[in-house]
Scaffold this motif. Structure first.
Motif, PDB file in Angstrom:
ATOM      1  N   LYS A 182       0.932  -6.577   7.343  1.00  0.00           N
ATOM      2  CA  LYS A 182       0.777  -6.729   5.901  1.00  0.00           C
ATOM      3  C   LYS A 182      -0.380  -5.855   5.436  1.00  0.00           C
ATOM      4  O   LYS A 182      -1.477  -5.921   6.000  1.00  0.00           O
ATOM      5  CB  LYS A 182       0.509  -8.196   5.521  1.00  0.00           C
ATOM      6  CG  LYS A 182       0.583  -8.452   4.015  1.00  0.00           C
ATOM      7  CD  LYS A 182       0.386  -9.935   3.710  1.00  0.00           C
ATOM      8  CE  LYS A 182       0.493 -10.207   2.223  1.00  0.00           C
ATOM      9  NZ  LYS A 182       0.245 -11.632   1.902  1.00  0.00           N
ATOM     10  N   PRO A 183      -0.151  -5.025   4.406  1.00  0.00           N
ATOM     11  CA  PRO A 183      -1.250  -4.173   3.921  1.00  0.00           C
ATOM     12  C   PRO A 183      -2.355  -5.000   3.285  1.00  0.00           C
ATOM     13  O   PRO A 183      -2.108  -6.101   2.780  1.00  0.00           O
ATOM     14  CB  PRO A 183      -0.557  -3.277   2.887  1.00  0.00           C
ATOM     15  CG  PRO A 183       0.651  -4.047   2.454  1.00  0.00           C
ATOM     16  CD  PRO A 183       1.090  -4.826   3.649  1.00  0.00           C
ATOM     17  N   PHE A 230      -1.191  -4.203  -1.766  1.00  0.00           N
ATOM     18  CA  PHE A 230       0.046  -3.523  -2.123  1.00  0.00           C
ATOM     19  C   PHE A 230      -0.242  -2.526  -3.240  1.00  0.00           C
ATOM     20  O   PHE A 230      -0.958  -2.844  -4.196  1.00  0.00           O
ATOM     21  CB  PHE A 230       1.101  -4.530  -2.584  1.00  0.00           C
ATOM     22  CG  PHE A 230       1.765  -5.255  -1.459  1.00  0.00           C
ATOM     23  CD1 PHE A 230       2.984  -4.833  -0.966  1.00  0.00           C
ATOM     24  CD2 PHE A 230       1.163  -6.361  -0.875  1.00  0.00           C
ATOM     25  CE1 PHE A 230       3.609  -5.501   0.085  1.00  0.00           C
ATOM     26  CE2 PHE A 230       1.767  -7.037   0.171  1.00  0.00           C
ATOM     27  CZ  PHE A 230       2.989  -6.605   0.652  1.00  0.00           C
ATOM     28  N   CYS A 231       0.298  -1.333  -3.115  1.00  0.00           N
ATOM     29  CA  CYS A 231       0.052  -0.300  -4.115  1.00  0.00           C
ATOM     30  C   CYS A 231       1.287   0.575  -4.258  1.00  0.00           C
ATOM     31  O   CYS A 231       2.201   0.537  -3.434  1.00  0.00           O
ATOM     32  CB  CYS A 231      -1.174   0.529  -3.755  1.00  0.00           C
ATOM     33  SG  CYS A 231      -1.125   1.201  -2.088  1.00  0.00           S
ATOM     34  N   LYS A 287       2.886   4.528  -1.751  1.00  0.00           N
ATOM     35  CA  LYS A 287       2.267   4.732  -0.445  1.00  0.00           C
ATOM     36  C   LYS A 287       3.065   3.985   0.614  1.00  0.00           C
ATOM     37  O   LYS A 287       3.608   2.917   0.357  1.00  0.00           O
ATOM     38  CB  LYS A 287       0.820   4.250  -0.445  1.00  0.00           C
ATOM     39  CG  LYS A 287      -0.112   5.113  -1.267  1.00  0.00           C
ATOM     40  CD  LYS A 287      -1.562   4.676  -1.091  1.00  0.00           C
ATOM     41  CE  LYS A 287      -2.510   5.577  -1.875  1.00  0.00           C
ATOM     42  NZ  LYS A 287      -3.934   5.171  -1.695  1.00  0.00           N
ATOM     43  N   SER A 288       3.118   4.538   1.801  1.00  0.00           N
ATOM     44  CA  SER A 288       3.845   3.894   2.892  1.00  0.00           C
ATOM     45  C   SER A 288       3.087   2.657   3.355  1.00  0.00           C
ATOM     46  O   SER A 288       1.880   2.724   3.649  1.00  0.00           O
ATOM     47  CB  SER A 288       4.016   4.884   4.052  1.00  0.00           C
ATOM     48  OG  SER A 288       4.770   4.307   5.086  1.00  0.00           O
ATOM     49  N   LEU A 289       3.785   1.521   3.412  1.00  0.00           N
ATOM     50  CA  LEU A 289       3.173   0.246   3.762  1.00  0.00           C
ATOM     51  C   LEU A 289       4.007  -0.441   4.842  1.00  0.00           C
ATOM     52  O   LEU A 289       5.234  -0.367   4.824  1.00  0.00           O
ATOM     53  CB  LEU A 289       3.097  -0.674   2.535  1.00  0.00           C
ATOM     54  CG  LEU A 289       2.435  -0.120   1.272  1.00  0.00           C
ATOM     55  CD1 LEU A 289       2.678  -1.061   0.104  1.00  0.00           C
ATOM     56  CD2 LEU A 289       0.941   0.083   1.482  1.00  0.00           C
ATOM     57  N   ASP A 290       3.344  -1.129   5.767  1.00  0.00           N
ATOM     58  CA  ASP A 290       4.028  -1.943   6.776  1.00  0.00           C
ATOM     59  C   ASP A 290       3.977  -3.404   6.364  1.00  0.00           C
ATOM     60  O   ASP A 290       2.922  -3.909   5.959  1.00  0.00           O
ATOM     61  CB  ASP A 290       3.367  -1.776   8.148  1.00  0.00           C
ATOM     62  CG  ASP A 290       4.000  -0.659   8.956  1.00  0.00           C
ATOM     63  OD1 ASP A 290       4.871   0.038   8.405  1.00  0.00           O
ATOM     64  OD2 ASP A 290       3.624  -0.481  10.126  1.00  0.00           O
ATOM     65  N   ILE A 291       5.123  -4.100   6.474  1.00  0.00           N
ATOM     66  CA  ILE A 291       5.191  -5.503   6.084  1.00  0.00           C
ATOM     67  C   ILE A 291       6.114  -6.233   7.044  1.00  0.00           C
ATOM     68  O   ILE A 291       7.120  -5.683   7.501  1.00  0.00           O
ATOM     69  CB  ILE A 291       5.702  -5.634   4.618  1.00  0.00           C
ATOM     70  CG1 ILE A 291       5.814  -7.098   4.181  1.00  0.00           C
ATOM     71  CG2 ILE A 291       7.041  -4.937   4.438  1.00  0.00           C
ATOM     72  CD1 ILE A 291       4.501  -7.757   3.923  1.00  0.00           C
ATOM     73  N   SER A 313       8.906  -0.667   7.083  1.00  0.00           N
ATOM     74  CA  SER A 313       8.032   0.333   6.476  1.00  0.00           C
ATOM     75  C   SER A 313       8.594   0.605   5.085  1.00  0.00           C
ATOM     76  O   SER A 313       9.756   0.989   4.947  1.00  0.00           O
ATOM     77  CB  SER A 313       8.013   1.617   7.308  1.00  0.00           C
ATOM     78  OG  SER A 313       7.246   2.618   6.681  1.00  0.00           O
ATOM     79  N   LYS A 342       8.048   1.665   0.625  1.00  0.00           N
ATOM     80  CA  LYS A 342       7.323   2.266  -0.485  1.00  0.00           C
ATOM     81  C   LYS A 342       7.759   1.563  -1.766  1.00  0.00           C
ATOM     82  O   LYS A 342       8.908   1.134  -1.894  1.00  0.00           O
ATOM     83  CB  LYS A 342       7.585   3.759  -0.594  1.00  0.00           C
ATOM     84  CG  LYS A 342       6.813   4.595   0.415  1.00  0.00           C
ATOM     85  CD  LYS A 342       6.902   6.078   0.105  1.00  0.00           C
ATOM     86  CE  LYS A 342       6.072   6.886   1.089  1.00  0.00           C
ATOM     87  NZ  LYS A 342       6.143   8.346   0.795  1.00  0.00           N
TER      88      LYS A 342
END
Length: 246
Positions: A152-153, A156-157, A160-164, A178, A180
């Motif tokens: 979890k980032p 959150f934005c 941008k690439s984020l893992d959840i 992964s 966006k």
């Protein structure tokens, strides 16, 4: 006549949002024909309104180059999923605060790649209900308040690439993805990721379409316009390109 114009504007917004998502799917399939892929779920969703619920969403899952990719449009959140008495709102509301969007009308687009491990992949592959749940979970929607995320980032934005994901191999809920996030309306985030300058398309009440509908994979010389605050054909092409490259 003003109430009628306002209602027509809202109707046009929902209708055009559905058309825009279909454009995205068409663009994905057009590109997929050149690469080899298969649809796994959908596209499905729509605008639903009755005595028990109101919601507007669209989702599509497909496989490309041995990766499970998805795209999810959430315009209006199912009223039942915001019932705090069910104990599944904390994480989603936190995401909405990070993004500075309204939880009921988030007007967002999330896309990315599911990463499956062990038993989670088997359950995902054999149960469409799990597929739908994972799509919702990608923005923490319908995740129990007491869940502990392995991925979890910190925040959150946008863009941008984020893992959840919960990282649970036998869970009904999202294993890992992964992702966006993009707004469905024209946002001009500042350098801190704030979306306070959002231009909401539904404010347009002149009876005209609030969204510029594109066709033919959105390939135009002009690239569309952000005049009404909605994603244009150039945005659609960029999103599809980004999704295939994740």
């Amino acid at each position: 006549m003003m109430p009628v114009k306002a209602l027509l504007s809202v109707h046009n917004f929902h209708e055009s949002a559905a058309l825009m998502f279909q454009d995205i799917v068409d663009c994905i399939k057009q590109r997929g024909l050149r690469r080899g892929f298969k649809s796994i779920l959908g596209p499905e969703g729509g605008y639903f309104l009755d005595a028990k619920r109101s919601e507007h969403f669209h989702m599509y899952i497909f496989e490309d180059e041995k990766k499970i990719r998805f795209i999810y449009s959430l315009i209006k959140t199912h009223s039942g999923l915001l019932d705090q008495g069910k104990g599944k709102t904390k994480h989603y509301l936190s995401v909405c605060r990070n993004l500075e969007v309204d939880p009921e009308f988030p007007l967002l687009l999330v896309y990315g790649v599911f990463i499956t491990t062990n038993g989670a992949g088997q359950r995902f592959n054999t149960d469409d209900r799990v597929k739908r749940e994972w799509v919702r979970n990608s923005i923490c929607l319908d995740v129990p308040d007491n869940s502990v995320f392995q991925y979890k980032p910190a925040k959150f934005c946008w863009n941008k690439s984020l893992d959840i994901g919960l990282g649970s191999s036998n869970s009904w809920y999202l294993d890992r993805a992964s992702i966006k996030l993009r707004s469905l309306v024209c946002l001009q985030p500042d350098k801190t990721g704030s979306s306070s300058n959002a231009k909401i398309a539904v404010e347009n009440s002149d009876g005209n379409d609030c969204i510029q509908h594109t066709s033919g994979c959105g390939i135009t010389d002009e690239g569309g316009s952000h005049e009404n605050g909605i994603l244009n054909s150039s945005d659609i092409n960029d999103i599809v390109e980004d999704l295939f490259n994740m």
